[in-house]
Design an enzyme around this catalytic site. Structure first.
Site, PDB file in Angstrom:
ATOM      1  N   TYR A  38      -6.171   0.937  -6.905  1.00 19.85           N
ATOM      2  CA  TYR A  38      -6.420  -0.502  -6.926  1.00 19.85           C
ATOM      3  C   TYR A  38      -7.917  -0.811  -6.805  1.00 19.85           C
ATOM      4  O   TYR A  38      -8.308  -1.897  -6.395  1.00 19.85           O
ATOM      5  CB  TYR A  38      -5.645  -1.209  -5.798  1.00 19.85           C
ATOM      6  N   LYS A  68      -0.577  13.383  -2.441  1.00 26.28           N
ATOM      7  CA  LYS A  68      -0.163  14.160  -3.608  1.00 26.28           C
ATOM      8  C   LYS A  68      -1.334  15.084  -3.945  1.00 26.28           C
ATOM      9  O   LYS A  68      -1.840  15.116  -5.069  1.00 26.28           O
ATOM     10  CB  LYS A  68       0.176  13.185  -4.755  1.00 26.28           C
ATOM     11  N   ASP A 110       6.209  11.897  -3.455  1.00 25.41           N
ATOM     12  CA  ASP A 110       7.432  11.805  -4.266  1.00 25.41           C
ATOM     13  C   ASP A 110       8.643  12.300  -3.468  1.00 25.41           C
ATOM     14  O   ASP A 110       9.682  11.637  -3.404  1.00 25.41           O
ATOM     15  CB  ASP A 110       7.278  12.545  -5.600  1.00 25.41           C
ATOM     16  N   ASP A 120       2.062   0.864  -1.093  1.00 26.68           N
ATOM     17  CA  ASP A 120       2.648  -0.315  -1.711  1.00 26.68           C
ATOM     18  C   ASP A 120       4.094  -0.009  -2.108  1.00 26.68           C
ATOM     19  O   ASP A 120       5.040  -0.738  -1.771  1.00 26.68           O
ATOM     20  CB  ASP A 120       1.815  -0.673  -2.951  1.00 26.68           C
ATOM     21  N   ASP A 122       7.864  -0.985  -0.085  1.00 27.68           N
ATOM     22  CA  ASP A 122       8.878  -1.790  -0.770  1.00 27.68           C
ATOM     23  C   ASP A 122      10.216  -1.054  -0.786  1.00 27.68           C
ATOM     24  O   ASP A 122      11.279  -1.660  -0.614  1.00 27.68           O
ATOM     25  CB  ASP A 122       8.468  -2.087  -2.217  1.00 27.68           C
TER      26      ASP A 122
END
Ligand code: ATP
Ligand code: MG
Length: 326
Positions: free
Chosen positions: A120, A167, A199, A223, A227
């Protein structure tokens, strides 16, 4: 001591849930000076600007900001507001409550999401027709800040499990630095921790959320994973969040302006009231924060409940019931 709080209700149900949170705060034995500011779609229609300068200044000068929601103009409001408070950490708890339907009833997670860089960072370009690129920025300073904040948060709030999500097996440079820096912070603090590939973590959070507590994440992972966890505990109307900076902080529900139910007086005020409880913690009133959380939890269990939770109560009924329990 009086605390100056910027109150920015914004659009849609922001106009309904923000006053509810202010009512709850008013019921406590703490002196607040609430100053209201305008922002959002309606403000833009009136003034040409979604976030006028005086609202910015209000948030900058306040001890903390309570923000409701903005509609179409959300990005023009919340991104600059987070910048104004110098926010680097987005704190998103996902907790399941007794008596409410949840995919996973034993969930008590807090995502500590780095809020300034990663994918971002905004560095995107079209380098040729049909070819685009994005630069993923990870710095040692920002990684250190978020890790320090995450471990401190776990300690203060009594979480034993801290997981560093990454990751680094694929993004060796960027997440390599993130992971290395966060591990160094843990070692300096003598804190226990686990690391997890983001993941695989997504899967484990769904099957065994009870194994996790505080999860420290780079921006995009935080993010998405938060969620995902929101889905586990059921209901956007329940989830609070904090954007914490070095000197200032902004508290907002995870949900948006919910135009489909705006103006009906039936919005669930829980997410906003729990955001206000996080503000109390931040200002050093942890016991009052706990009182608000306990009262809210009791009302979630016993009712009254708003329609999103299967009840037929109004925003005002639920708010009054929470204040009654305080
Ligand atoms: P925005 O563009 O402002 O994000 P949206 O249409 O995406 O608006 P959200 O606020 O994100 O709406 O909400 C998504 C759905 O969840 C809507 O159906 C909304 O009614 C419901 N919802 C969100 N927050 C609440 C709440 N506090 N109480 C009840 N329902 C809610
Ligand atoms: Mg939305």
């Amino acid at each position: 001591m009086t605390h100056r709080i910027a109150v920015i209700p914004g659009d849609g149900i922001g106009q309904e849930v923000t006053p509810a949170a202010v009512e709850v705060l008013d019921a406590l034995d703490i002196e607040f000076d609430f100053v209201e500011g305008d922002a959002g779609d309606a403000t833009k229609a009136e003034t040409g600007e979604a976030l006028p300068q005086d609202t910015r200044e209000l948030a900058r000068g306040a001890d903390a900001t309570l923000f409701g929601a903005a509609g179409e103009t959300a990005a023009d409001v919340i991104l600059p507001l987070r910048e104004v408070v110098g926010s680097f950490a987005n704190v998103r708890p996902a907790v399941s409550y007794p008596g409410l339907d949840a995919v996973q009833p034993d969930t008590d997670l807090v995502f500590i999401r780095e809020n300034t860089e990663g994918v971002y960072s905004g560095i995107e370009s079209e380098i040729a027709d049909g070819v685009t690129t994005l630069t993923r920025v990870i710095t040692e300073d920002a990684s250190r800040d978020i890790a320090e904040f995450g471990f401190e948060y776990a300690e203060t709030n009594g979480y034993d499990d801290v997981t560093i999500a990454h990751k680094a097996n694929v993004m060796r440079e960027t997440d390599g630095l993130f992971l290395e820096t966060a591990e160094a912070v843990a070692e300096e603090r003598g804190a226990e921790y686990d690391t997890a590939l983001m993941d695989a973590l997504a899967m484990h959070l769904i099957t065994h959320p009870e194994d996790y507590g505080v999860v420290i994440c780079p921006n995009l992972a935080g993010d998405m994973l938060s969620d995902l966890a929101a889905g586990l505990v059921g209901g956007l109307g329940l989830l609070p969040s904090a954007n914490v900076g070095s000197e200032n902080a902004l508290f907002e529900p995870v949900h948006g302006s919910a135009p489909d139910i705006a103006g009906e007086g039936v919005a669930n005020p829980t997410a906003m009231i729990l955001s206000a409880a996080m503000m109390l913690d931040h200002l050093g009133y942890g016991e009052d924060g706990d009182r608000v959380r306990d009262a809210t939890e009791a009302v979630l269990d016993a009712g009254p409940r708003t329609p999103d939770l299967g009840g037929d109560a109004s925003t005002e009924d639920v708010t009054a019931a929470i204040i009654e329990r305080l």
